[in-house]
Design a protein around this motif. Sequence first.
Motif, short mmCIF file in Angstrom:
data_model
loop_
_atom_site.label_atom_id
_atom_site.label_comp_id
_atom_site.label_asym_id
_atom_site.label_seq_id
_atom_site.Cartn_x
_atom_site.Cartn_y
_atom_site.Cartn_z
N PRO A 127 16.78 47.12 26.50
CA PRO A 127 15.11 46.81 26.21
C PRO A 127 15.39 45.39 25.34
O PRO A 127 15.94 45.29 24.45
N ALA A 128 14.15 44.66 25.64
CA ALA A 128 13.90 43.41 24.76
C ALA A 128 12.27 43.39 24.56
O ALA A 128 11.72 44.45 25.18
N PHE A 129 12.02 42.52 23.86
CA PHE A 129 10.51 42.46 23.64
C PHE A 129 9.94 43.64 23.01
O PHE A 129 9.12 44.19 23.61
N SER A 130 10.55 44.24 22.13
CA SER A 130 10.42 45.51 21.52
C SER A 130 10.03 46.54 22.53
O SER A 130 9.20 47.46 22.41
N GLY A 131 10.78 46.35 23.67
CA GLY A 131 10.97 47.62 24.53
C GLY A 131 9.95 47.47 25.56
O GLY A 131 9.73 48.38 26.52
N LYS A 132 9.14 46.25 25.65
CA LYS A 132 8.11 46.17 26.62
C LYS A 132 8.69 45.68 27.90
O LYS A 132 8.12 46.00 29.00
N ILE A 133 9.85 44.95 27.97
CA ILE A 133 10.62 44.77 29.23
C ILE A 133 11.93 45.43 28.91
O ILE A 133 12.59 45.59 28.00
N MET A 134 12.73 45.42 30.21
CA MET A 134 14.13 45.70 30.45
C MET A 134 14.64 44.49 30.98
O MET A 134 13.95 43.79 31.66
N ALA A 135 15.83 44.17 30.51
CA ALA A 135 16.67 43.03 30.98
C ALA A 135 17.94 43.54 31.45
O ALA A 135 18.72 44.24 30.90
N CYS A 136 18.40 43.00 32.60
CA CYS A 136 19.64 43.05 33.19
C CYS A 136 20.49 41.78 32.68
O CYS A 136 20.07 40.87 32.98
N ILE A 137 21.60 42.12 32.02
CA ILE A 137 22.41 40.95 31.38
C ILE A 137 23.67 41.19 32.07
O ILE A 137 24.45 42.28 32.15
N SER A 138 24.30 39.87 32.36
CA SER A 138 25.56 39.92 33.10
C SER A 138 26.78 39.08 32.06
O SER A 138 26.10 38.04 31.18
N ASN A 139 27.60 39.42 31.94
CA ASN A 139 28.63 38.76 31.01
C ASN A 139 29.33 37.55 31.75
O ASN A 139 30.05 37.77 33.08
N LEU A 140 29.55 36.08 31.20
CA LEU A 140 30.07 35.20 32.06
C LEU A 140 31.35 34.96 31.78
O LEU A 140 32.10 34.51 32.42
N GLY A 141 31.76 35.31 30.40
CA GLY A 141 32.85 34.86 29.74
C GLY A 141 34.28 35.65 30.22
O GLY A 141 34.13 36.39 31.42
N LYS A 142 35.16 35.47 29.68
CA LYS A 142 36.43 36.18 29.87
C LYS A 142 36.48 37.59 29.52
O LYS A 142 35.61 38.03 28.83
N LYS A 143 37.35 38.20 29.58
CA LYS A 143 37.50 39.63 29.08
C LYS A 143 37.70 39.60 27.59
O LYS A 143 38.08 38.39 27.07
N PRO A 144 37.30 40.66 26.82
CA PRO A 144 36.90 42.08 27.15
C PRO A 144 35.26 41.91 27.55
O PRO A 144 34.69 41.08 26.99
N ILE A 145 34.76 42.95 28.24
CA ILE A 145 33.42 43.02 28.34
C ILE A 145 33.09 43.73 27.12
O ILE A 145 33.59 44.67 26.60
N MET A 146 31.91 43.28 26.37
CA MET A 146 31.67 43.67 24.91
C MET A 146 30.03 43.96 24.90
O MET A 146 29.25 43.52 25.41
N MET A 147 29.84 45.36 24.26
CA MET A 147 28.40 45.41 24.27
C MET A 147 28.43 46.48 23.08
O MET A 147 29.26 47.21 22.65
N SER A 148 27.10 46.59 22.29
CA SER A 148 26.62 47.79 21.79
C SER A 148 25.72 48.62 22.33
O SER A 148 25.15 47.98 23.24
#
Lengths: 317, 264
Positions: A127-148
């Motif tokens: 979620p972004a914009f205080s939950g008003k929209i949902m965003a699909c994010i892709s990771n462009l860099g190298k390993k590892p895939i990181m997220m909270s």
Amino acid sequence: MEKCLIFVDSEYAKNAIELLEVARQIFDLAPYETYALCIHDITESANGAFDHIIYVSDESVKCHDAKAIAIIMEELHVIHNFGAILIPATQIGRMLAPRLAIRLHVGLVADVTAIEHIDGALQMVRPAFSGKIMACISNLGKKPIMMSVRQNVFLYNEDLNKATSHETFYPKSDLTTNIKWIKTVEKPKSKDIRDSEVLVSGGGGVKKGFHRLTELAEALGGEVSASRHIVDSGIASRSIQVGQSGKTVSPKLYIALGIYGSLQHVEGLKNVKHIISVNINKDAPICSLSDIVVEGDAIEFIEKLVDKIKSEADESK
Amino acid sequence: MKIICLVKFTPDIENFIYDYEKNVLVRENTRMVINPDDACALALALKYKSKHPETVVEVVTMAPLSILPHVQDLIRRDVDSAAVISDKLYVGSDTYVTSKILAKYLMNQTFDLILTGTHAIDGDTSHVPSQIGERLDIDQLSNIIRVDEQLLSLTSATVDVDAEHSISTYEIELPAILSLQKESKYKLPYVKYVDIEKDVSDRIQIIDNAMLGFDQSEVGIDGSLTKVSRTYVKKMSKNDRVIVKNDEAGIETVYAFLKEKGFV
Ligand SMILES: Cc1cc2nc3c(=O)[nH]c(=O)nc-3n(C[C@H](O)[C@H](O)[C@H](O)COP(=O)(O)OP(=O)(O)OC[C@H]3O[C@@H](n4cnc5c(N)ncnc54)[C@H](O)[C@@H]3O)c2cc1C
Ligand SMILES: Nc1ncnc2c1ncn2[C@@H]1O[C@H](COP(=O)(O)O)[C@@H](O)[C@H]1O
């Protein structure tokens, strides 16, 4: 075989188990192993759930010191070359993940609520914009895939009887901290709405009779929660607010009384089994999510339903 | 004491209009506002300055130049100076790059304390302050709801941090980054009437890439390690719902449902 490192915030051990579901979804059918990082105490529930537990006992490492923990995790990455590193979006997790991402020079996606694979590419939904929209994010860099990962969103239903290996890790770097803990004061305990199987929740439509929600909550053995509208008007405390800026809840039953159902509110409802909404406007957005919509006044509904529950209980005596 | 406040200007999200018919956000004409957490952080700095006049407060923002009037407004509230980091090359930067740009500027400044918000209401990642902390190799704490002004000195600060179930107090050595949240309730002072039209342009410095010297590949979309590939407004899924009235039959339906599912 890919390796996935998951940080265990000992205060929210349950969330670390949820992250196993994220790992499962990331690697899909590919083989992978999971590593839990525990600082100071080994979280009981990690035993059997993870393939490996890495344990740091060094007294100089403080649980509140994101800088030091990021250094430890970097050292671990150099050894293991993880394919993914997952961190729960808790207070410490949200300070830790960005530091580690900088140390490893990788992109970081915040507060993930869903994993998708689109044309073979991993997409992290948040979620972004205080939950008003949902965003699909892709990771462009190298390993590892990181997220909270947002707390309380994923459900892990797999094997919890693994033969977990244990290893104590001795960090090489000097980890003295410049942040000194002075004291912690518990907030007055209201029952946590996230632990309740039944929530009786009120919004703008029950501003006047909000205190009466307790009657129905008691009759159903649940707790009272509220929409932002009620909290902002000072009628209820922020600790019982459901939604993007409040808590994410997963009760079996959610009774929405006079709640409009804004996106930010609905964002806080995850894995809710059943919703009953009472609203004078049967077209309010919350109603389209409900199993039953009761068209009418919510306080009247409380009175009638509580009476019904009581009289049925009396009869069966 | 020199305090740098990192300020982001964001669309006024509270007043976004949502079109349920088309399932879109109406974003035309949305005003820009100072991010609520950042307003509290800056307010704390100005409050401290009002009691300790030797304090110097600088605002640093990375933003398009269209926000200049907002920056001028902050200066009129007794901010000493502002740096507006702005360059076409920086458009589309993710947090990895945003923190890289801000840190490069900050690295060449002197400061005792950096104040920021905990999270911005638009991108909403909470990454930038900790990432800058890592890049400058200093400590950082988020979710601060109080800074003890009595104990704030050139060498240390004592702060209350809000966690879900508790409030913890920490003493942190300076220089460090303290990230406030809006629940701290520090309020920006009003602009004095005599200052409303005051010319403050000489106190605003515009920093572009000619000054920071990044290669194009390092910043903006090219330098970013994450990419927003799609945004959408969350669809409300429809159920096979039952609509009843608030009468005996309606209550009966609800009761039968509760009974069937084992809630009563
Ligand atoms: C829908 C959407 C989703 C996104 N998701 C991600 C993601 O998952 N990962 C990612 O890396 N990027 C992401 N981004 C990009 C990110 O929002 C931008 O890099 C943004 O400029 C900074 O992040 P933020 O708004 O999240 O700030 P936060 O990190 O939430 O801001 C915290 C504090 O940092 C300071 N600060 C932040 N930005 C500035 C600035 N420009 N100038 C001065 N001070 C500042 C302020 O004090 C602020 O209160 C996303 C953007 C969008 C539009
Ligand atoms: N007495 C009431 N009982 C049930 N729902 C109500 C009542 N009054 C208003 N509502 C609904 O409550 C919601 C409150 O919206 P808001 O005031 O915007 O938070 C709206 O969906 C109204 O239709």
